[in-house]
Design an enzyme around this catalytic site. Sequence first.
Site, PDB file in Angstrom:
ATOM      1  N   LYS A 109       0.868  -1.192   0.000  1.00 27.53           N
ATOM      2  CA  LYS A 109       0.000   0.000   0.000  1.00 27.53           C
ATOM      3  C   LYS A 109       0.896   1.231   0.000  1.00 27.53           C
ATOM      4  O   LYS A 109       2.074   1.174   0.391  1.00 27.53           O
ATOM      5  CB  LYS A 109      -0.887   0.013   1.246  1.00 27.53           C
ATOM      6  CG  LYS A 109      -2.158   0.848   1.103  1.00 27.53           C
ATOM      7  CD  LYS A 109      -3.227   0.150   0.279  1.00 27.53           C
ATOM      8  CE  LYS A 109      -4.512   0.962   0.255  1.00 27.53           C
ATOM      9  NZ  LYS A 109      -5.582   0.270  -0.474  1.00 27.53           N
ATOM     10  N   GLY A 162     -20.283   7.069   4.168  1.00 28.29           N
ATOM     11  CA  GLY A 162     -19.240   7.413   3.205  1.00 28.29           C
ATOM     12  C   GLY A 162     -19.747   7.320   1.781  1.00 28.29           C
ATOM     13  O   GLY A 162     -20.104   6.238   1.316  1.00 28.29           O
ATOM     14  N   LEU A 163     -19.789   8.452   1.082  1.00 26.70           N
ATOM     15  CA  LEU A 163     -20.327   8.501  -0.275  1.00 26.70           C
ATOM     16  C   LEU A 163     -19.258   8.912  -1.282  1.00 26.70           C
ATOM     17  O   LEU A 163     -19.461   9.784  -2.122  1.00 26.70           O
ATOM     18  CB  LEU A 163     -21.521   9.458  -0.341  1.00 26.70           C
ATOM     19  CG  LEU A 163     -22.776   9.002   0.408  1.00 26.70           C
ATOM     20  CD1 LEU A 163     -23.815  10.121   0.421  1.00 26.70           C
ATOM     21  CD2 LEU A 163     -23.356   7.740  -0.218  1.00 26.70           C
ATOM     22  N   GLY A 164     -18.104   8.256  -1.173  1.00 30.00           N
ATOM     23  CA  GLY A 164     -17.088   8.428  -2.205  1.00 30.00           C
ATOM     24  C   GLY A 164     -17.482   7.637  -3.438  1.00 30.00           C
ATOM     25  O   GLY A 164     -18.649   7.276  -3.620  1.00 30.00           O
ATOM     26  N   HIS A 165     -16.521   7.321  -4.280  1.00 27.82           N
ATOM     27  CA  HIS A 165     -16.828   6.594  -5.519  1.00 27.82           C
ATOM     28  C   HIS A 165     -17.523   5.269  -5.227  1.00 27.82           C
ATOM     29  O   HIS A 165     -18.521   4.916  -5.861  1.00 27.82           O
ATOM     30  CB  HIS A 165     -15.546   6.347  -6.311  1.00 27.82           C
ATOM     31  CG  HIS A 165     -14.912   7.591  -6.852  1.00 27.82           C
ATOM     32  ND1 HIS A 165     -15.547   8.425  -7.732  1.00 27.82           N
ATOM     33  CD2 HIS A 165     -13.697   8.147  -6.623  1.00 27.82           C
ATOM     34  CE1 HIS A 165     -14.769   9.444  -8.037  1.00 27.82           C
ATOM     35  NE2 HIS A 165     -13.637   9.305  -7.371  1.00 27.82           N
ATOM     36  N   VAL A 166     -16.987   4.511  -4.261  1.00 28.56           N
ATOM     37  CA  VAL A 166     -17.549   3.196  -3.950  1.00 28.56           C
ATOM     38  C   VAL A 166     -18.873   3.330  -3.209  1.00 28.56           C
ATOM     39  O   VAL A 166     -19.870   2.669  -3.543  1.00 28.56           O
ATOM     40  CB  VAL A 166     -16.557   2.351  -3.123  1.00 28.56           C
ATOM     41  CG1 VAL A 166     -17.184   1.020  -2.732  1.00 28.56           C
ATOM     42  CG2 VAL A 166     -15.266   2.122  -3.899  1.00 28.56           C
ATOM     43  N   GLY A 167     -18.897   4.174  -2.183  1.00 29.85           N
ATOM     44  CA  GLY A 167     -20.104   4.334  -1.386  1.00 29.85           C
ATOM     45  C   GLY A 167     -21.296   4.791  -2.207  1.00 29.85           C
ATOM     46  O   GLY A 167     -22.415   4.285  -2.041  1.00 29.85           O
TER      47      GLY A 167
END
Length: 355
Positions: free
Chosen positions: A82, A182-187
């Site tokens: 990572k 969490g509403l990023g790209h995945v969320g």
Amino acid sequence: MALVITDETPPAGYERLVHVEDVESGLDAFICIHSTACGPAAGGCRMWNYASLDDARRDVLRLAEGMTCKNAIADLGLGGGKSVIIGNSRTDKSEALFRAFGRAVDSLGGLYYTAEDVGITPDDMAIVASETPYAVGLNSGAHASGDPSPFTAEGVFQCLRVGAEQVFGSADLTGKRVLVQGLGHVGMALAEKLHAAGAVLIVSDLNQNAVKRAQTDLGAEICSPEEVFSQQMDIFAPCALGGILTAETVARLTAKVVCGAANNQLATPDIAGHLRARGISYLPDYVVNGGGIISVAGEIHRRGENYRRERLAGIAERIRRILALSQSSGKTTTEVASDMVADILAQASSRRVLA
């Protein structure tokens, strides 16, 4: 001043920890290789405004170990690594910064492949790739896989349905109250899938534009980050940063299933026991959120769409097996998954010794 790459002494069980600095571009980063027992290390690059160097170092160590588990259990022929860049992803990005980071990745000679993670886009990764062939998750090229987020979201969604089936007796999510943190790209991609499946959505994020979009487009209820664990819900889908499940938050959690995309959701390993004691079915994060790295692995290994599709389908079946073994053995789901990973790594290490 040239790029400065400093090898630090990694903790026991880790292979390499590198601190990277480039004064001209402002790059301050860590690259960690946890294990190459199964193959070259692979794991995304996260850009986050860490409070201190120690915080960034701790995060990259935790995330790299998680990638070893994720890649091993998904049978991708990859080890775990990572990287983290210290900085604000909205204000501190520059071409020079990503070029410097690309040179740092390249200096490892293929021991580590990087890709997108929190705060990093395919456009950013394309700049990194201009300096190294070990940057993937690209939008163009013969085997380009693009943004891994949709693959991650699909894997989480399929696992969430398996969890619902085990706990509620049906994979049908109609009317189930699901809180997406969490509403990023995945969320956001997961929230869209849940909405289409008939779930009642509750969302929480610091990004008010994302929250308003979920409210307008998906009919989502909104709660502040401070109110997450006081909400009535059937399923909790953590899709932000890790460490959110603690003894205190688990005691307040009303969900019967926890299944989300966030890495390292458990603050400490013993929290899995707290969840089990409360009758909450916890689906191990590094199994559930493997869709993104599966997509990236197809690019690394130069394989086609079938490779990604077959392995993506395998995530839900793996979770089904873990849940069944947990139920029959009395072990937590994390213990079952850890046993699987330990066996895989032991076999890989034996093959490497014999080679």
